[in-house]
Design a protein around this motif. Structure first.
Motif, mmCIF file in Angstrom:
data_model
loop_
_atom_site.group_PDB
_atom_site.id
_atom_site.type_symbol
_atom_site.label_atom_id
_atom_site.label_comp_id
_atom_site.label_asym_id
_atom_site.label_seq_id
_atom_site.Cartn_x
_atom_site.Cartn_y
_atom_site.Cartn_z
ATOM 1 N N ASN A 150 0.809 -1.220 0.000
ATOM 2 C CA ASN A 150 0.000 0.000 0.000
ATOM 3 C C ASN A 150 0.844 1.273 0.000
ATOM 4 O O ASN A 150 0.460 2.289 -0.567
ATOM 5 N N HIS A 208 -4.767 3.655 -5.229
ATOM 6 C CA HIS A 208 -5.885 3.684 -4.276
ATOM 7 C C HIS A 208 -6.222 5.081 -3.791
ATOM 8 O O HIS A 208 -7.275 5.296 -3.199
ATOM 9 N N HIS A 245 -9.311 7.559 -0.190
ATOM 10 C CA HIS A 245 -9.151 8.737 0.678
ATOM 11 C C HIS A 245 -9.975 9.942 0.225
ATOM 12 O O HIS A 245 -9.487 11.089 0.277
ATOM 13 N N ASP A 286 -6.816 3.131 4.926
ATOM 14 C CA ASP A 286 -5.886 2.110 4.438
ATOM 15 C C ASP A 286 -6.039 0.803 5.211
ATOM 16 O O ASP A 286 -6.145 -0.269 4.615
HETATM 17 FE FE LIG Z 1 -3.508 5.310 1.606
#
Ligand SMILES: [Fe+2]
Ligand code: FES
Length: 445
Positions: A207, A213, A218, A370
């Motif tokens: 990650n 992502h 987010h 996350d």
């Molecule tokens: Fe993140």
């Protein structure tokens, strides 16, 4: 125990195929082998020399499952020991950090000085010990390998590893970008956070390098930033391009990219430019003078660095040092700190901490997004009807051997690189993790 790595990593570059089997994140035997071969069989990050500035200072950590104590002795030398008493094995130092001339074991009071030497075996004379026992060394077991790269301390429980400089290779230049932000190096801001998540350690590994992502996971963070920008529209933040001819010329169409290195180290990066949004801004001129503009500009790039297997340094609006500690196939402990250049102004430090609180920490606006995603993945891994994951394919035709004009600016020669616009979001940098993983699981030092 041998692990058939081909069951977990399907790496066929000529055919444009790279896939990872979900079982790599869930299998107990894989986890056991990872502990033995990777975390207890080679270099792992332990901590910063700045955590033990004074004689007799110590901190504790783990190399895989093995408790480790790093200590500065009375003469100022740094040492790393297995944090376990030679008498019956009890863990000796019980706290994350401290200062101790003497460690007294809580079980039967054997004691050790800060150089790890035995000071006393309680009631030794009365103990009717054999001569052989009396001749034995009763000190702490030193870590077989322990080295300091510019304040970053690494140790290995296996003596059979290359020198640290060889292990880090060209990726060491990325640690230099952190260490050189101040002439006095870096330090950890007080206020350490430890948390766990219920998923595999490699999810954190991936990650950190996952640009894909960001806009998906987010959105609340992004919206808050946008709202603040609107509210502050009176005082316009200086253009990110200001003061930086280099990035103006060289970044047309480039948002950043990735580099990968031998032994599993990777960086993904993005262009920020020389902007007051970054706490380092006050030092922009002096850093250019001291290190040249290319290196200075790199210090202002967004950079997510992983030194395989357990160190990550994330630098964006603030700066975080992370240490990954696997506890089980589906359980991981994270230790995180705000890392900062020594001697920055109070205003810069305040900005760094506020921006850190925004984004990082389990209480920030990003970290929970996350960790929830990691846990969702771990739950999803139970679905093994088609076990092969497809998350390693973006960037396949953009990845080239060697570096590019950006790495040239700091004389860095990565194994592979990708130049990206804002949407490419390279996934081939994970290949470096899993190629290192395969090599280590097959038993290479
Ligand atoms: Fe993140
Ligand atoms: S286990 Fe440490 S003194 Fe007995």
């Amino acid at each position: 125990m041998t692990i058939d790595v081909t069951a977990y990593v399907d790496d066929r570059p000529e055919e444009g195929i790279f896939r990872v089997n979900r079982a790599i994140f869930t299998d107990e035997q894989v986890f056991e082998a990872e502990m033995a071969r990777i975390f207890e069989g080679g270099w792992v990050f332990l901590g910063l020399a700045a955590q033990v500035p004074a004689p007799h200072d110590f901190f504790t950590t783990f190399a895989g499952r093995v408790p480790i104590m790093v200590q500065r002795d009375g003469a100022g030398a740094l040492r790393a020991f297995v944090n376990s008493c030679p008498h019956k094995g009890a863990r000796l130092a019980q706290t994350q950090s401290g200062n101790a001339r003497l460690h007294v074991c809580p079980y039967h009071s054997w004691s050790f000085d800060s150089a790890g030497r035995s000071k006393a075996v309680k009631w030794q004379k009365a103990g009717c010990y054999s001569a052989a026992f009396d001749q034995q060394d009763h000190g702490l077991a030193a870590m077989p390998r322990f080295e300091n790269y510019r304040g970053f301390l690494f140790g290995s429980l296996s003596a059979n590893v290359p020198p640290l400089a060889d292990y880090l290779g060209e990726a060491a230049k990325l640690l230099d970008l952190v260490a050189d932000q101040s002439e006095d190096g870096v330090e950890l801001v007080p206020g350490q956070v430890t948390f766990t998540y219920q998923a595999n350690w490699k999810l954190q590994l991936e990650n950190c390098s996952d640009a894909y992502h960001f806009t998906s996971a987010h959105p609340s963070y992004i919206r808050v930033l946008e709202r603040r920008q609107q509210e502050a529209s009176g005082e316009v933040v200086a253009s990110v391009w200001e003061n930086s001819d280099y990035w103006k010329e060289e970044t047309k169409g480039v948002g950043g990219g990735s580099y990968s290195f031998p032994n599993g180290h990777v960086l993904n990066w993005g262009v920020f430019g020389i902007t007051p949004a970054i706490p380092l801004y006050e030092s922009a001129a002096v850093l250019a003078e001291r290190h040249g503009e290319g290196k200075r500009d790199w210090m202002f790039n967004m950079r997510n660095l992983t030194i395989f297997p357990n160190l990550q340094v994330a630098e964006n609006a603030s700066s975080q040092l992370r240490v990954i500690r696997p506890l089980g196939p589906g359980l991981t402990e994270m230790r995180t700190w705000c890392i900062a250049p020594v001697g920055e102004s109070a205003a810069a430090r305040r900005q760094r901490i506020r921006q850190y609180e925004d984004f990082f920490n389990p209480t920030g606006m990003a970290t929970p997004d996350d960790t929830v995603s990691y846990e969702n993945c771990q739950i999803g891994y139970a679905g093994t009807v088609d076990p092969w994951l497809q998350g390693y394919a973006r960037g396949m035709t953009a990845s080239v051997a060697g570096g590019n004009r950006f790495s040239d600016r700091i004389g860095m020669n990565p194994a592979r690189s990708v130049l990206a616009d804002s949407q490419l979001c390279d996934e081939t940098l994970y290949h470096a993790y899993y190629r290192a993983w395969v090599a280590r699981m097959e038993g290479a030092a």
